[in-house]
Design an enzyme around this catalytic site. Sequence first.
Site, PDB file in Angstrom:
ATOM      1  N   ARG A 146      54.027  12.366  44.865  1.00  0.00           N
ATOM      2  CA  ARG A 146      52.962  13.250  45.786  1.00  0.00           C
ATOM      3  C   ARG A 146      51.741  12.528  45.876  1.00  0.00           C
ATOM      4  O   ARG A 146      50.975  12.892  46.794  1.00  0.00           O
ATOM      5  CB  ARG A 146      52.563  14.511  44.872  1.00  0.00           C
ATOM      6  CG  ARG A 146      53.943  15.594  44.457  1.00  0.00           C
ATOM      7  CD  ARG A 146      53.716  16.766  43.751  1.00  0.00           C
ATOM      8  NE  ARG A 146      55.037  17.674  43.538  1.00  0.00           N
ATOM      9  CZ  ARG A 146      55.783  17.472  42.492  1.00  0.00           C
ATOM     10  NH1 ARG A 146      55.481  16.366  41.379  1.00  0.00           N
ATOM     11  NH2 ARG A 146      56.843  18.259  42.255  1.00  0.00           N
ATOM     12  N   ASP A 203      56.076  24.622  38.891  1.00  0.00           N
ATOM     13  CA  ASP A 203      56.709  23.890  37.830  1.00  0.00           C
ATOM     14  C   ASP A 203      56.808  24.679  36.585  1.00  0.00           C
ATOM     15  O   ASP A 203      57.900  24.421  35.809  1.00  0.00           O
ATOM     16  CB  ASP A 203      55.623  22.582  37.374  1.00  0.00           C
ATOM     17  CG  ASP A 203      55.194  21.970  38.687  1.00  0.00           C
ATOM     18  OD1 ASP A 203      55.694  20.842  38.685  1.00  0.00           O
ATOM     19  OD2 ASP A 203      54.355  22.556  39.390  1.00  0.00           O
ATOM     20  N   ARG A 257      60.157  26.617  37.053  1.00  0.00           N
ATOM     21  CA  ARG A 257      61.272  25.606  36.796  1.00  0.00           C
ATOM     22  C   ARG A 257      61.234  25.362  35.122  1.00  0.00           C
ATOM     23  O   ARG A 257      62.497  25.380  34.703  1.00  0.00           O
ATOM     24  CB  ARG A 257      60.999  24.161  37.360  1.00  0.00           C
ATOM     25  CG  ARG A 257      61.008  24.484  38.938  1.00  0.00           C
ATOM     26  CD  ARG A 257      60.430  23.106  39.554  1.00  0.00           C
ATOM     27  NE  ARG A 257      60.905  22.963  40.826  1.00  0.00           N
ATOM     28  CZ  ARG A 257      60.092  22.131  41.747  1.00  0.00           C
ATOM     29  NH1 ARG A 257      59.174  21.503  41.447  1.00  0.00           N
ATOM     30  NH2 ARG A 257      60.263  22.036  43.118  1.00  0.00           N
ATOM     31  N   HIS A 281      49.938  18.755  39.422  1.00  0.00           N
ATOM     32  CA  HIS A 281      51.420  19.079  39.888  1.00  0.00           C
ATOM     33  C   HIS A 281      51.724  17.615  40.259  1.00  0.00           C
ATOM     34  O   HIS A 281      51.866  17.298  41.386  1.00  0.00           O
ATOM     35  CB  HIS A 281      51.118  19.890  41.118  1.00  0.00           C
ATOM     36  CG  HIS A 281      52.282  20.307  41.701  1.00  0.00           C
ATOM     37  ND1 HIS A 281      53.443  20.653  41.207  1.00  0.00           N
ATOM     38  CD2 HIS A 281      52.856  20.063  43.078  1.00  0.00           C
ATOM     39  CE1 HIS A 281      54.325  20.937  42.194  1.00  0.00           C
ATOM     40  NE2 HIS A 281      53.872  20.485  43.378  1.00  0.00           N
TER      41      HIS A 281
END
Length: 324
Positions: A98, A158, A161, A185
């Site tokens: 990212r 996240d 998850r 993140h």
Amino acid sequence: MEKINDCSSCINFRKAAVIGCGFVGSASAFSLMQSGMFTEMVLIDANKERAEGEALDISHGIPFARPMKIYAGDYDDAADAGIIIITAGANQQPGETRLDLVKKNIKIFESIIPEISKRNFKGIMLIVANPVDILTHVAIKLSGLPENRVIGSGTVLDTARLKCEIGEHLNVDSRSVHAFIIGEHGDSEIAAWSCANVSGIPLNDFCEMRGHFDHKKATEKIASDVKNSAYEIISRKKATNYGIAMSVKRICEAIVRDEKSILPVSAMMHGEYGIKDIVLSMPSIVGKNGFETHVPIALNKEEIENLQKSAAILKGILKENNLL
């Protein structure tokens, strides 16, 4: 001559704008249409035809949902929206982190955020594009808006998850799992195991109730699986879009309904855990004014140190790009 609306007295929390109609933007718009929260939604994209196509496609589902006006528009159309959701940005490629997206997406934001600001936008700006913590920081600086009104989707996905992984490990409903991913993140994210529980029962105790005793091995695997899940999805289907779309819907619910929900969104830190002047994803109270306050969850020494390391990584990226 360009038309610019003066929206100093108008804000409509039944209206949303989505800027960026790629995988994430279109999936988010679809999720928001199904939610029934909004009566109007404008889609904006550098490719106007793409926005028109997505609006037309999504609008064909309205007879199965609730009445809503969905259309492609421009920044003037977004000026009175209660929430502007920014998903525009370069896609994360297989093998790319990212943080690798920073330079490309900062440049894109430098073209988007000023267009919103000069229309005297009074609503909440929700940043979803990656790297979300960095770009939320950039959006705060570029927009000049109060910090509470510029938030990022952070580690909401996240955290979902993580709850899914724990729920599967223990064979319990993931909605009964209370745990957070915090920090960046991204690759330096932290699973806050110290405060994790299942319906108030400490996680290790609940694990032993279900016949699991090797806590270190289990938590390391779960944290690794959560951190790498985006890479796994991208390697298989080239993009992640459905999970983040549901996360966007959840954050919008908290704002529109003024829920005061606790969600790990991206917001500016001001000394919490020894961290300041950097946007991180931390549990926060979210309502109609956006970010209200961070929630001081219990962390052990190692978790605090890792959180500070995560902040240092993000600060380094900002310095490299002359943003600090």
